[in-house]
Design a protein around this motif. Structure first.
Motif, PDB file in Angstrom:
ATOM      1  N   THR A  77       0.802  -1.227   0.000  1.00  0.00           N
ATOM      2  CA  THR A  77       0.000   0.000   0.000  1.00  0.00           C
ATOM      3  C   THR A  77       0.834   1.275   0.000  1.00  0.00           C
ATOM      4  O   THR A  77       0.404   2.294  -0.524  1.00  0.00           O
ATOM      5  CB  THR A  77      -0.920   0.071   1.224  1.00  0.00           C
ATOM      6  OG1 THR A  77      -0.096   0.037   2.419  1.00  0.00           O
ATOM      7  CG2 THR A  77      -1.904  -1.092   1.254  1.00  0.00           C
ATOM      8  N   HIS A  78       2.001   1.231   0.651  1.00  0.00           N
ATOM      9  CA  HIS A  78       2.871   2.411   0.653  1.00  0.00           C
ATOM     10  C   HIS A  78       4.260   2.056   1.163  1.00  0.00           C
ATOM     11  O   HIS A  78       4.508   0.927   1.557  1.00  0.00           O
ATOM     12  CB  HIS A  78       2.257   3.593   1.405  1.00  0.00           C
ATOM     13  CG  HIS A  78       2.115   3.426   2.889  1.00  0.00           C
ATOM     14  ND1 HIS A  78       1.345   2.455   3.469  1.00  0.00           N
ATOM     15  CD2 HIS A  78       2.662   4.122   3.926  1.00  0.00           C
ATOM     16  CE1 HIS A  78       1.403   2.575   4.794  1.00  0.00           C
ATOM     17  NE2 HIS A  78       2.199   3.565   5.096  1.00  0.00           N
ATOM     18  N   GLN A  79       5.142   3.048   1.146  1.00  0.00           N
ATOM     19  CA  GLN A  79       6.566   2.796   1.290  1.00  0.00           C
ATOM     20  C   GLN A  79       7.055   2.598   2.719  1.00  0.00           C
ATOM     21  O   GLN A  79       8.256   2.426   2.928  1.00  0.00           O
ATOM     22  CB  GLN A  79       7.320   3.968   0.643  1.00  0.00           C
ATOM     23  CG  GLN A  79       7.132   5.283   1.378  1.00  0.00           C
ATOM     24  CD  GLN A  79       7.318   6.493   0.469  1.00  0.00           C
ATOM     25  OE1 GLN A  79       6.551   6.750  -0.445  1.00  0.00           O
ATOM     26  NE2 GLN A  79       8.372   7.253   0.717  1.00  0.00           N
ATOM     27  N   HIS A  80       6.189   2.620   3.732  1.00  0.00           N
ATOM     28  CA  HIS A  80       6.677   2.560   5.115  1.00  0.00           C
ATOM     29  C   HIS A  80       7.000   1.133   5.561  1.00  0.00           C
ATOM     30  O   HIS A  80       6.268   0.186   5.241  1.00  0.00           O
ATOM     31  CB  HIS A  80       5.660   3.205   6.066  1.00  0.00           C
ATOM     32  CG  HIS A  80       5.613   4.697   5.905  1.00  0.00           C
ATOM     33  ND1 HIS A  80       4.543   5.459   6.300  1.00  0.00           N
ATOM     34  CD2 HIS A  80       6.512   5.559   5.367  1.00  0.00           C
ATOM     35  CE1 HIS A  80       4.794   6.734   6.023  1.00  0.00           C
ATOM     36  NE2 HIS A  80       5.970   6.824   5.463  1.00  0.00           N
ATOM     37  N   ILE A  81       8.071   1.012   6.363  1.00  0.00           N
ATOM     38  CA  ILE A  81       8.642  -0.314   6.651  1.00  0.00           C
ATOM     39  C   ILE A  81       7.729  -1.206   7.482  1.00  0.00           C
ATOM     40  O   ILE A  81       7.815  -2.422   7.373  1.00  0.00           O
ATOM     41  CB  ILE A  81      10.046  -0.216   7.310  1.00  0.00           C
ATOM     42  CG1 ILE A  81      10.020   0.588   8.606  1.00  0.00           C
ATOM     43  CG2 ILE A  81      11.032   0.365   6.331  1.00  0.00           C
ATOM     44  CD1 ILE A  81      11.384   0.653   9.298  1.00  0.00           C
ATOM     45  N   ASP A  82       6.849  -0.627   8.302  1.00  0.00           N
ATOM     46  CA  ASP A  82       5.945  -1.495   9.071  1.00  0.00           C
ATOM     47  C   ASP A  82       4.960  -2.216   8.150  1.00  0.00           C
ATOM     48  O   ASP A  82       4.337  -3.193   8.544  1.00  0.00           O
ATOM     49  CB  ASP A  82       5.206  -0.721  10.183  1.00  0.00           C
ATOM     50  CG  ASP A  82       4.530   0.552   9.709  1.00  0.00           C
ATOM     51  OD1 ASP A  82       4.967   1.136   8.704  1.00  0.00           O
ATOM     52  OD2 ASP A  82       3.553   0.970  10.355  1.00  0.00           O
ATOM     53  N   HIS A  83       4.825  -1.747   6.920  1.00  0.00           N
ATOM     54  CA  HIS A  83       3.880  -2.360   5.972  1.00  0.00           C
ATOM     55  C   HIS A  83       4.532  -3.324   4.978  1.00  0.00           C
ATOM     56  O   HIS A  83       3.852  -4.157   4.409  1.00  0.00           O
ATOM     57  CB  HIS A  83       3.120  -1.264   5.208  1.00  0.00           C
ATOM     58  CG  HIS A  83       2.208  -0.493   6.104  1.00  0.00           C
ATOM     59  ND1 HIS A  83       0.866  -0.736   6.192  1.00  0.00           N
ATOM     60  CD2 HIS A  83       2.476   0.496   7.008  1.00  0.00           C
ATOM     61  CE1 HIS A  83       0.333   0.068   7.109  1.00  0.00           C
ATOM     62  NE2 HIS A  83       1.293   0.830   7.613  1.00  0.00           N
ATOM     63  N   LEU A  84       5.851  -3.167   4.764  1.00  0.00           N
ATOM     64  CA  LEU A  84       6.448  -3.962   3.669  1.00  0.00           C
ATOM     65  C   LEU A  84       7.678  -4.764   4.056  1.00  0.00           C
ATOM     66  O   LEU A  84       8.300  -5.405   3.209  1.00  0.00           O
ATOM     67  CB  LEU A  84       6.773  -3.038   2.476  1.00  0.00           C
ATOM     68  CG  LEU A  84       7.696  -1.843   2.711  1.00  0.00           C
ATOM     69  CD1 LEU A  84       9.117  -2.216   3.034  1.00  0.00           C
ATOM     70  CD2 LEU A  84       7.670  -0.922   1.504  1.00  0.00           C
ATOM     71  N   GLY A 179      -0.023  11.781   0.705  1.00  0.00           N
ATOM     72  CA  GLY A 179      -0.173  12.701   1.832  1.00  0.00           C
ATOM     73  C   GLY A 179       0.524  12.149   3.060  1.00  0.00           C
ATOM     74  O   GLY A 179       1.523  12.689   3.525  1.00  0.00           O
ATOM     75  N   HIS A 180       0.015  11.044   3.586  1.00  0.00           N
ATOM     76  CA  HIS A 180       0.701  10.374   4.696  1.00  0.00           C
ATOM     77  C   HIS A 180       2.089   9.946   4.225  1.00  0.00           C
ATOM     78  O   HIS A 180       3.077  10.116   4.935  1.00  0.00           O
ATOM     79  CB  HIS A 180      -0.140   9.180   5.163  1.00  0.00           C
ATOM     80  CG  HIS A 180       0.610   8.215   6.008  1.00  0.00           C
ATOM     81  ND1 HIS A 180       1.033   8.508   7.275  1.00  0.00           N
ATOM     82  CD2 HIS A 180       1.018   6.947   5.756  1.00  0.00           C
ATOM     83  CE1 HIS A 180       1.679   7.458   7.775  1.00  0.00           C
ATOM     84  NE2 HIS A 180       1.687   6.505   6.875  1.00  0.00           N
ATOM     85  N   SER A 181       2.162   9.407   3.043  1.00  0.00           N
ATOM     86  CA  SER A 181       3.439   9.202   2.354  1.00  0.00           C
ATOM     87  C   SER A 181       3.171   9.508   0.883  1.00  0.00           C
ATOM     88  O   SER A 181       2.017   9.529   0.457  1.00  0.00           O
ATOM     89  CB  SER A 181       3.941   7.762   2.519  1.00  0.00           C
ATOM     90  OG  SER A 181       3.389   6.920   1.520  1.00  0.00           O
ATOM     91  N   ALA A 198      -5.261   1.432   4.126  1.00  0.00           N
ATOM     92  CA  ALA A 198      -3.979   1.453   4.845  1.00  0.00           C
ATOM     93  C   ALA A 198      -3.878   2.706   5.718  1.00  0.00           C
ATOM     94  O   ALA A 198      -4.823   3.049   6.410  1.00  0.00           O
ATOM     95  CB  ALA A 198      -2.816   1.313   3.888  1.00  0.00           C
ATOM     96  N   ASP A 199      -2.767   3.440   5.632  1.00  0.00           N
ATOM     97  CA  ASP A 199      -2.564   4.559   6.564  1.00  0.00           C
ATOM     98  C   ASP A 199      -3.125   5.879   6.047  1.00  0.00           C
ATOM     99  O   ASP A 199      -2.934   6.921   6.675  1.00  0.00           O
ATOM    100  CB  ASP A 199      -1.065   4.725   6.865  1.00  0.00           C
ATOM    101  CG  ASP A 199      -0.527   3.559   7.678  1.00  0.00           C
ATOM    102  OD1 ASP A 199      -1.296   2.630   7.966  1.00  0.00           O
ATOM    103  OD2 ASP A 199       0.669   3.586   8.024  1.00  0.00           O
ATOM    104  N   HIS A 200      -3.806   5.842   4.936  1.00  0.00           N
ATOM    105  CA  HIS A 200      -4.452   7.065   4.436  1.00  0.00           C
ATOM    106  C   HIS A 200      -5.472   7.572   5.463  1.00  0.00           C
ATOM    107  O   HIS A 200      -5.586   8.780   5.701  1.00  0.00           O
ATOM    108  CB  HIS A 200      -5.115   6.770   3.090  1.00  0.00           C
ATOM    109  CG  HIS A 200      -6.010   7.853   2.586  1.00  0.00           C
ATOM    110  ND1 HIS A 200      -5.582   9.154   2.400  1.00  0.00           N
ATOM    111  CD2 HIS A 200      -7.322   7.839   2.232  1.00  0.00           C
ATOM    112  CE1 HIS A 200      -6.595   9.880   1.952  1.00  0.00           C
ATOM    113  NE2 HIS A 200      -7.656   9.114   1.852  1.00  0.00           N
TER     114      HIS A 200
HETATM  115 ZN   LIG Z   1       2.587   4.468   7.037  1.00  0.00          ZN
END
Ligand SMILES: [Zn+2]
Length: 334
Positions: A77-84, A179-181, A198-200
């Motif tokens: 969903t996005h580039q943040h490490i807790d997600h990927l 926005g968030h990322s 996701a974090d949106h």
């Molecule tokens: Zn995030």
């Protein structure tokens, strides 16, 4: 009729979307990944790169009669490490295809270099906004120590904004909501009115519009909060019944939540305007006035907040940026 969050999770599960809550070492707590029981068998986000997260992912898949090896598609969903963070391991074990926003593929493939460049960008931004050098050095080593929870990701199915992803039982539309990322992508099941966001949007905390390097490689500093508010307004217009978040409980009234968040940003913007009206201040001065010592321990987060709101004031023509000694200070427009 509005659902309760529990009913929303049940309804999502009936639609074959199962929430897997994977532990993270971060303050945010568990991350929600989603198993999509469809063809292809799909996992949306993986959790961070840790043995504990891997164990939990495996056992929660087991409970549904699957294993990591069975996965056919991984959506990021996005580039943040807790997600990927587990992406590389999941792909090695399963051979799954990987779908993510096309504009982010290069960054995801070059995780280490990208993280390094992101840190340099953050340090430069912090120094320019009055944060003392020793604070930036400390934060940079914290960021380096977190890096092991991340992973590179080889995207095999780059997604365009608005692209439809066909499954046996549904179609999900990938929609870019930065926005968030910069890479935030939400997945819309129009038929069931379920938005995987996701974090949106997160029910219990407001998603920080962290300032991050633009995906297109340009050196212009992005206006993350301005972008985030635009993204929220676009989501507000969607007839979603259930919004599945990257953390916490599902959102059952996204319009009310977004209105509340935008009102909160409006209030914070006015508070920052008052601080600037008293005297010209750097971003760090403003962050300290609002958060005290948290402006030091969470310097980048709080600075992102301040700059985001100051951008709104600059765009409204009420405030301008002045650069005297290499440090940006906000002052009232003449
Ligand atoms: Zn995030």
């Amino acid at each position: 009729m509005t659902l309760t969050p529990e009913q929303a999770l049940e309804q999502a599960a009936l639609a074959g979307i199962h929430c897997l809550r994977i532990p993270t070492p971060f303050a945010v707590g568990r991350v929600n990944c989603y198993l999509l029981e469809d063809e292809p068998l799909t996992l949306i986000d993986t959790g961070p790169n840790s043995g504990k997260a891997l164990d939990e992912l495996q056992s929660q898949l087991d409970q549904r009669g699957h294993s990591i090896d069975d996965l056919e598609l991984l959506i990021i969903t996005h580039q943040h490490i807790d997600h990927l963070g587990l992406a590389e391991i999941v792909v090695q074990r399963s051979g799954a295809e990987v779908a993510a926003l096309g504009a982010a593929t290069e960054r995801l493939a070059n995780f280490d270099q990208d993280a390094e460049a992101e840190d340099r960008f953050a340090v430069e931004l912090m120094l320019r906004n009055g944060i003392p050098e020793e604070v930036t050095v400390a934060l940079r080593s914290v960021s380096r120590s977190f890096r092991g929870w991340g992973s590179r990701v080889e995207v095999t199915q780059p997604l365009a904004d608005g692209q439809a992803l066909p499954f046996r039982d549904r179609t999900l539309r990938a929609i870019h909501r930065p926005g968030h990322s910069p890479s935030d992508t939400v997945f819309w099941d129009e038929q069931r009115r379920i938005l995987i966001a996701a974090d949106h949007l997160i029910a219990h905390i407001s998603s920080n519009p962290l300032i991050s390097r633009p995906l297109d490689g340009s050196s212009k500093r992005p206006q993350a909060l301005v972008t985030y508010i635009e993204s929220m307004l676009e989501t507000r217009a969607m007839p979603a019944e259930i919004v599945l978040s990257g953390h916490g409980e599902p959102i059952v009234d996204h319009v009310a939540l977004i209105d509340d968040r935008i009102a909160k940003h409006e209030r914070r913007k006015e508070k920052i305007y008052e601080l600037i009206a008293e005297q010209p201040r750097s971003g760090f001065d403003i962050a300290q006035a609002i958060w005290g010592n948290v402006a030091v321990t969470q310097a980048f987060l709080t600075l992102s907040e301040v700059i985001g709101h100051a951008d709104l004031l600059v765009n409204e023509g009420r405030v301008r940026e002045a650069n005297d000694d290499g440090i940006t200070r906000y002052t009232l427009s003449d």
